[in-house]
Design a protein around this motif. Structure first.
Motif, PDB file in Angstrom:
ATOM      1  N   LYS A 333     -71.348  10.146  25.345  1.00  0.00           N
ATOM      2  CA  LYS A 333     -72.286  10.472  24.281  1.00  0.00           C
ATOM      3  C   LYS A 333     -71.585  10.541  22.922  1.00  0.00           C
ATOM      4  O   LYS A 333     -72.253  10.587  21.882  1.00  0.00           O
ATOM      5  N   ASN A 334     -70.243  10.551  22.935  1.00  0.00           N
ATOM      6  CA  ASN A 334     -69.499  10.503  21.675  1.00  0.00           C
ATOM      7  C   ASN A 334     -69.596   9.142  21.004  1.00  0.00           C
ATOM      8  O   ASN A 334     -69.159   8.977  19.873  1.00  0.00           O
ATOM      9  N   LEU A 335     -70.151   8.174  21.713  1.00  0.00           N
ATOM     10  CA  LEU A 335     -70.414   6.855  21.148  1.00  0.00           C
ATOM     11  C   LEU A 335     -71.889   6.744  20.812  1.00  0.00           C
ATOM     12  O   LEU A 335     -72.744   6.898  21.694  1.00  0.00           O
ATOM     13  N   THR A 336     -72.174   6.496  19.540  1.00  0.00           N
ATOM     14  CA  THR A 336     -73.548   6.246  19.107  1.00  0.00           C
ATOM     15  C   THR A 336     -73.733   4.745  18.912  1.00  0.00           C
ATOM     16  O   THR A 336     -73.144   4.148  18.004  1.00  0.00           O
ATOM     17  N   GLY A 337     -74.503   4.135  19.797  1.00  0.00           N
ATOM     18  CA  GLY A 337     -74.815   2.720  19.683  1.00  0.00           C
ATOM     19  C   GLY A 337     -76.157   2.554  18.994  1.00  0.00           C
ATOM     20  O   GLY A 337     -77.116   3.255  19.319  1.00  0.00           O
ATOM     21  N   ILE A 338     -76.199   1.641  18.031  1.00  0.00           N
ATOM     22  CA  ILE A 338     -77.434   1.432  17.266  1.00  0.00           C
ATOM     23  C   ILE A 338     -77.817  -0.037  17.350  1.00  0.00           C
ATOM     24  O   ILE A 338     -77.041  -0.919  16.981  1.00  0.00           O
ATOM     25  N   THR A 339     -79.002  -0.311  17.865  1.00  0.00           N
ATOM     26  CA  THR A 339     -79.523  -1.673  17.829  1.00  0.00           C
ATOM     27  C   THR A 339     -80.503  -1.761  16.680  1.00  0.00           C
ATOM     28  O   THR A 339     -81.335  -0.868  16.481  1.00  0.00           O
ATOM     29  N   MET A 340     -80.402  -2.830  15.892  1.00  0.00           N
ATOM     30  CA  MET A 340     -81.151  -2.931  14.636  1.00  0.00           C
ATOM     31  C   MET A 340     -81.893  -4.262  14.567  1.00  0.00           C
ATOM     32  O   MET A 340     -81.404  -5.234  13.976  1.00  0.00           O
ATOM     33  N   PRO A 341     -83.066  -4.350  15.191  1.00  0.00           N
ATOM     34  CA  PRO A 341     -83.826  -5.607  15.200  1.00  0.00           C
ATOM     35  C   PRO A 341     -84.146  -6.089  13.790  1.00  0.00           C
ATOM     36  O   PRO A 341     -84.533  -5.294  12.919  1.00  0.00           O
ATOM     37  N   GLY A 342     -83.951  -7.389  13.579  1.00  0.00           N
ATOM     38  CA  GLY A 342     -84.250  -7.982  12.282  1.00  0.00           C
ATOM     39  C   GLY A 342     -85.217  -9.134  12.429  1.00  0.00           C
ATOM     40  O   GLY A 342     -85.920  -9.261  13.441  1.00  0.00           O
ATOM     41  N   PHE A 343     -85.240 -10.015  11.427  1.00  0.00           N
ATOM     42  CA  PHE A 343     -86.229 -11.096  11.396  1.00  0.00           C
ATOM     43  C   PHE A 343     -86.068 -12.088  12.547  1.00  0.00           C
ATOM     44  O   PHE A 343     -87.055 -12.667  12.999  1.00  0.00           O
ATOM     45  N   GLY A 344     -84.828 -12.283  13.034  1.00  0.00           N
ATOM     46  CA  GLY A 344     -84.609 -13.294  14.065  1.00  0.00           C
ATOM     47  C   GLY A 344     -84.253 -12.750  15.431  1.00  0.00           C
ATOM     48  O   GLY A 344     -83.927 -13.523  16.335  1.00  0.00           O
ATOM     49  N   THR A 345     -84.312 -11.431  15.609  1.00  0.00           N
ATOM     50  CA  THR A 345     -83.936 -10.840  16.891  1.00  0.00           C
ATOM     51  C   THR A 345     -84.865 -11.314  18.001  1.00  0.00           C
ATOM     52  O   THR A 345     -86.088 -11.272  17.869  1.00  0.00           O
ATOM     53  N   THR A 346     -84.300 -11.748  19.113  1.00  0.00           N
ATOM     54  CA  THR A 346     -85.101 -12.229  20.237  1.00  0.00           C
ATOM     55  C   THR A 346     -85.228 -11.143  21.302  1.00  0.00           C
ATOM     56  O   THR A 346     -84.427 -10.206  21.369  1.00  0.00           O
ATOM     57  N   ASP A 347     -86.211 -11.292  22.142  1.00  0.00           N
ATOM     58  CA  ASP A 347     -86.422 -10.319  23.219  1.00  0.00           C
ATOM     59  C   ASP A 347     -85.224 -10.263  24.151  1.00  0.00           C
ATOM     60  O   ASP A 347     -84.866  -9.189  24.661  1.00  0.00           O
ATOM     61  N   ARG A 348     -84.589 -11.398  24.373  1.00  0.00           N
ATOM     62  CA  ARG A 348     -83.480 -11.455  25.330  1.00  0.00           C
ATOM     63  C   ARG A 348     -82.315 -10.571  24.879  1.00  0.00           C
ATOM     64  O   ARG A 348     -81.816  -9.737  25.644  1.00  0.00           O
ATOM     65  N   THR A 349     -81.859 -10.753  23.642  1.00  0.00           N
ATOM     66  CA  THR A 349     -80.728  -9.954  23.163  1.00  0.00           C
ATOM     67  C   THR A 349     -81.135  -8.499  22.955  1.00  0.00           C
ATOM     68  O   THR A 349     -80.346  -7.583  23.237  1.00  0.00           O
ATOM     69  N   TYR A 350     -82.338  -8.282  22.478  1.00  0.00           N
ATOM     70  CA  TYR A 350     -82.827  -6.914  22.258  1.00  0.00           C
ATOM     71  C   TYR A 350     -82.852  -6.132  23.572  1.00  0.00           C
ATOM     72  O   TYR A 350     -82.350  -5.001  23.654  1.00  0.00           O
ATOM     73  N   ASN A 351     -83.388  -6.739  24.606  1.00  0.00           N
ATOM     74  CA  ASN A 351     -83.464  -6.049  25.905  1.00  0.00           C
ATOM     75  C   ASN A 351     -82.081  -5.838  26.520  1.00  0.00           C
ATOM     76  O   ASN A 351     -81.829  -4.801  27.150  1.00  0.00           O
ATOM     77  N   ASN A 352     -81.188  -6.807  26.350  1.00  0.00           N
ATOM     78  CA  ASN A 352     -79.829  -6.632  26.861  1.00  0.00           C
ATOM     79  C   ASN A 352     -79.104  -5.492  26.146  1.00  0.00           C
ATOM     80  O   ASN A 352     -78.377  -4.714  26.769  1.00  0.00           O
ATOM     81  N   ALA A 353     -79.320  -5.398  24.836  1.00  0.00           N
ATOM     82  CA  ALA A 353     -78.691  -4.314  24.074  1.00  0.00           C
ATOM     83  C   ALA A 353     -79.173  -2.952  24.581  1.00  0.00           C
ATOM     84  O   ALA A 353     -78.368  -2.046  24.832  1.00  0.00           O
ATOM     85  N   LEU A 354     -80.475  -2.807  24.754  1.00  0.00           N
ATOM     86  CA  LEU A 354     -81.023  -1.539  25.240  1.00  0.00           C
ATOM     87  C   LEU A 354     -80.551  -1.232  26.654  1.00  0.00           C
ATOM     88  O   LEU A 354     -80.173  -0.095  26.977  1.00  0.00           O
ATOM     89  N   SER A 355     -80.559  -2.245  27.504  1.00  0.00           N
ATOM     90  CA  SER A 355     -80.171  -2.034  28.900  1.00  0.00           C
ATOM     91  C   SER A 355     -78.715  -1.592  29.011  1.00  0.00           C
ATOM     92  O   SER A 355     -78.379  -0.684  29.790  1.00  0.00           O
ATOM     93  N   LEU A 356     -77.841  -2.223  28.235  1.00  0.00           N
ATOM     94  CA  LEU A 356     -76.422  -1.858  28.283  1.00  0.00           C
ATOM     95  C   LEU A 356     -76.206  -0.431  27.794  1.00  0.00           C
ATOM     96  O   LEU A 356     -75.476   0.351  28.414  1.00  0.00           O
ATOM     97  N   MET A 357     -76.826  -0.073  26.687  1.00  0.00           N
ATOM     98  CA  MET A 357     -76.622   1.270  26.138  1.00  0.00           C
ATOM     99  C   MET A 357     -77.163   2.336  27.083  1.00  0.00           C
ATOM    100  O   MET A 357     -76.533   3.383  27.295  1.00  0.00           O
ATOM    101  N   ARG A 358     -78.312   2.072  27.661  1.00  0.00           N
ATOM    102  CA  ARG A 358     -78.895   3.051  28.588  1.00  0.00           C
ATOM    103  C   ARG A 358     -78.047   3.179  29.857  1.00  0.00           C
ATOM    104  O   ARG A 358     -77.812   4.286  30.355  1.00  0.00           O
ATOM    105  N   THR A 359     -77.605   2.051  30.381  1.00  0.00           N
ATOM    106  CA  THR A 359     -76.835   2.078  31.631  1.00  0.00           C
ATOM    107  C   THR A 359     -75.494   2.785  31.450  1.00  0.00           C
ATOM    108  O   THR A 359     -75.048   3.523  32.333  1.00  0.00           O
ATOM    109  N   PHE A 360     -74.855   2.579  30.302  1.00  0.00           N
ATOM    110  CA  PHE A 360     -73.588   3.250  30.043  1.00  0.00           C
ATOM    111  C   PHE A 360     -73.757   4.735  29.726  1.00  0.00           C
ATOM    112  O   PHE A 360     -72.779   5.490  29.744  1.00  0.00           O
ATOM    113  N   GLY A 361     -74.959   5.132  29.423  1.00  0.00           N
ATOM    114  CA  GLY A 361     -75.206   6.548  29.166  1.00  0.00           C
ATOM    115  C   GLY A 361     -74.664   7.034  27.832  1.00  0.00           C
ATOM    116  O   GLY A 361     -74.279   8.200  27.694  1.00  0.00           O
ATOM    117  N   ILE A 362     -74.635   6.158  26.838  1.00  0.00           N
ATOM    118  CA  ILE A 362     -74.161   6.573  25.516  1.00  0.00           C
ATOM    119  C   ILE A 362     -75.333   7.125  24.703  1.00  0.00           C
ATOM    120  O   ILE A 362     -76.504   7.013  25.088  1.00  0.00           O
TER     121      ILE A 362
END
Length: 589
Positions: A333-362
């Motif tokens: 939890k000492n690591l704060t991961g921030i995903t920041m969707p922009g104009f070109g963000t795709t569902d694939r990368t967005y979902n992978n970012a969320l899945s990784l952060m949640r799975t690692f428990g950060i």
């Protein structure tokens, strides 16, 4: 033949804190004394730290070092081992010190050996005549039944006047892929076929990780064989060696040793990761998290902030951050991961970012930047339908602003994600993703990132993240700055294949080849993939960008060198920002 008990000592130092460092050295000498050690070798400059930089010429630091050395000498009055300890020796009236090694035993300095060709601009070169044989040391060893010479070799690239007996190698070797293997080869060659042993102690924990990570090394070689080899290392390594005086004098002259990896790299499509890919990936990953851990320990910071996009670079940086916290015994939890969707963000990368952060428990956050970017585009009078560099860079700089401000808010360090290939090409937004507080990927070429992620997924991290990591590896490389819903903005279609660019970079910077030779060599190696015209096309792109984008590298953040190529202006690659590439392009024509 004589058996001698020796030790390699690598203390945990603090840069520019000689008294603390002397205390750390003394504790190791006491441990060695209790174990019956006769000779103990420390790294170069371990009383100040090898990485103190210009402070090595500072009078206050030099005076404090002299006091620390005096205290250390007095405290060894009843200790038997002879300790060889590195420090900067001040010469009255001189602006610079000498790079020195003190031979200390039972409350006396038996000798000071001075470096005749020191490793940096901060030292005076000593006169070789100042390093004559010392009668005190010779007589001392004879009275203890050790009838052999003791030589000092620093650094390894120097010649040894007499390579029999005991060769001490106080060092400060940067951690890079293949470094330990190279040291073993050199020490093996140095002692092969001779009645001698080489003892190497290299700087370790506490040294700065500004541009290099110093992992600490303890290596002992005898008669061409490695008796012990440890890295990363901190502490005391004890070893018994057998040495003797031969009937003939043997001269050793250093000749560069190119290991198998280097020879293979010269004829490989993948010069960075050819050969033993798993070993290279393991060492590269260790350098990354080791360097980040050092930065956190040296600064007292224990929180991290990272932008997580779901792409290759940010995913590797995420793995490095998680491993670092695990190795330090800190909560993820000492690591704060921030995903920041922009104009070109795709569902694939967005979902992978969320899945990784949640799975690692950060600790993770989602901050959508589209509204803020639209507001800024309106503020500067930019038409949002005009998708030029300003439109793209607004997003990169908005993300960096968020990361920096969150880090300030929670007292954290912003970890950068840009890689070595992007730095070479300048494929980053100036003062956007170009900037961070520590850049863990700056020594990793793009072609090495997937193998390192794959290695970490299979060997270093929990199995539950593997499906997401595999999908990241298989996702096309894209900055995702243009709208469209799918990955249409593919980097390699714009600037060229990273396989070629990494090949060009390796041969330009490592081999110092001119463009025409690089083109010829690439046409031969990649004959089954690219035509000569395609290779020349992308080589021109590489050369134009490499020269024109130097201004970004001139102010790049700190980060570790990994594969021996550094583009840092602080000692890796120095070049004017306003230089012309004309003669290199002309050579290609």
């Amino acid at each position: 033949m004589t058996t001698v008990r020796v030790a390699v000592a690598v203390p945990r130092i603090r840069i520019a804190q000689p008294m603390e460092n002397a205390a750390a050295c003394l504790e190791l000498i006491r441990q060695a004394d209790s174990a019956g050690v006769q000779i103990i070798c420390f790294p170069q400059l371990c009383l100040t730290g090898f990485t103190a930089g210009d402070l090595l010429c500072n009078r206050l630091l030099l005076d404090e070092t002299a006091r620390a050395l005096d205290l250390l000498v007095s405290e060894t009055a009843h200790l038997k081992p002879m300790a060889v300890i590195g420090y900067p020796a001040r010469d009255v009236g001189e602006a610079k010190p000498y790079n020195a090694m003190a031979f200390i035993k039972e409350g006396r300095i038996l000798d000071n050996r001075l470096d005749t060709s020191p490793p940096s601009r901060w030292f005076l070169p000593a006169d070789p005549k100042d390093n004559t044989d010392t009668t005190d040391i010779i007589n001392l060893f004879k009275t203890e039944g050790i009838d052999c010479p003791v030589s000092l070799l620093f650094p390894l690239e120097k010649s040894v006047p007499d390579s029999e007996g005991i060769i001490l190698c106080p060092s400060a070797i940067e951690g890079r892929v293949g470094a330990l293997k190279g040291v073993e080869l050199k020490l093996g060659k140095l002692t092969e076929g001779k009645r001698c042993a080489a003892i190497l102690a290299s700087a370790g924990e506490g040294e700065s990780s500004t541009d290099y990570w110093y992992p600490g090394m303890a290596v002992v070689a005898e008669n061409g064989k490695i008796k012990t080899s440890r890295s990363p290392f901190c502490g005391l390594e004890i070893c018994d060696i057998t040495v003797g005086r031969s009937h003939k004098r043997v001269m050793y002259e250093y000749t560069p040793i190119q290991d198998v990896d280097y020879k293979v790299a010269r004829i490989s499509k993948d010069p960075f990761m050819c050969g033993d890919t798993e070993r290279k990936a393991r060492e590269a990953f260790m350098i990354q998290w080791g360097a980040l851990r050092t930065r956190l320990e040296n600064t007292g910071i224990n929180r991290l902030v990272l932008g997580v996009s779901g792409g290759l670079d940010s995913t590797l940086a995420l793995l490095v951050c998680v491993k670092t916290l695990d190795m330090m015994g800190l909560d993820r939890k000492n690591l704060t991961g921030i995903t920041m969707p922009g104009f070109g963000t795709t569902d694939r990368t967005y979902n992978n970012a969320l899945s990784l952060m949640r799975t690692f428990g950060i600790d993770w956050r989602e901050i959508d930047i589209k509204e803020a970017c639209m507001l800024h585009l309106r503020d500067i009078g930019h038409d949002p339908d005009l998708h030029n560099s300003a439109y793209e860079n607004v997003q990169a700089r908005e993300r960096t602003q968020i990361l920096m401000n969150v880090a300030n808010d929670i007292g954290a360090l912003v970890v950068g994600t840009g890689d070595l290939s992007e730095l070479a090409l300048g494929w980053c937004t100036y003062n956007g993703d170009h900037m961070s507080m520590y850049a863990v990927n700056c020594g990793i070429p793009k072609t090495a990132i997937a193998p390192i992620i794959r290695y970490a997924a299979e060997n270093e991290l929990e199995e539950s993240v593997r499906p997401f990591l595999n999908d990241v590896i298989n996702t096309p490389i894209s900055p995702e700055l243009l709208p469209g819903g799918n990955i249409t903005h593919r980097t390699e279609e714009i600037i060229g294949p990273y396989r070629l660019h990494d090949f060009f970079m390796w041969h330009l910077l490592n081999e110092r080849l001119n463009p025409k030779k690089i083109s010829t060599w690439a046409a031969h190696i990649f004959a089954d993939e690219f035509t000569p015209d395609e290779i020349n096309r992308w080589l021109k792109v590489f050369l134009k960008r490499f020269f024109s984008q130097q201004f970004k590298r001139s102010c790049m953040p700190d980060g570790p060198t990994v594969f021996g190529i550094s583009l840092s202006p602080r000692g890796g690659w120095t070049m004017p920002s306003d230089i012309s590439s004309a003669i290199w392009l002309k050579d290609l024509e």
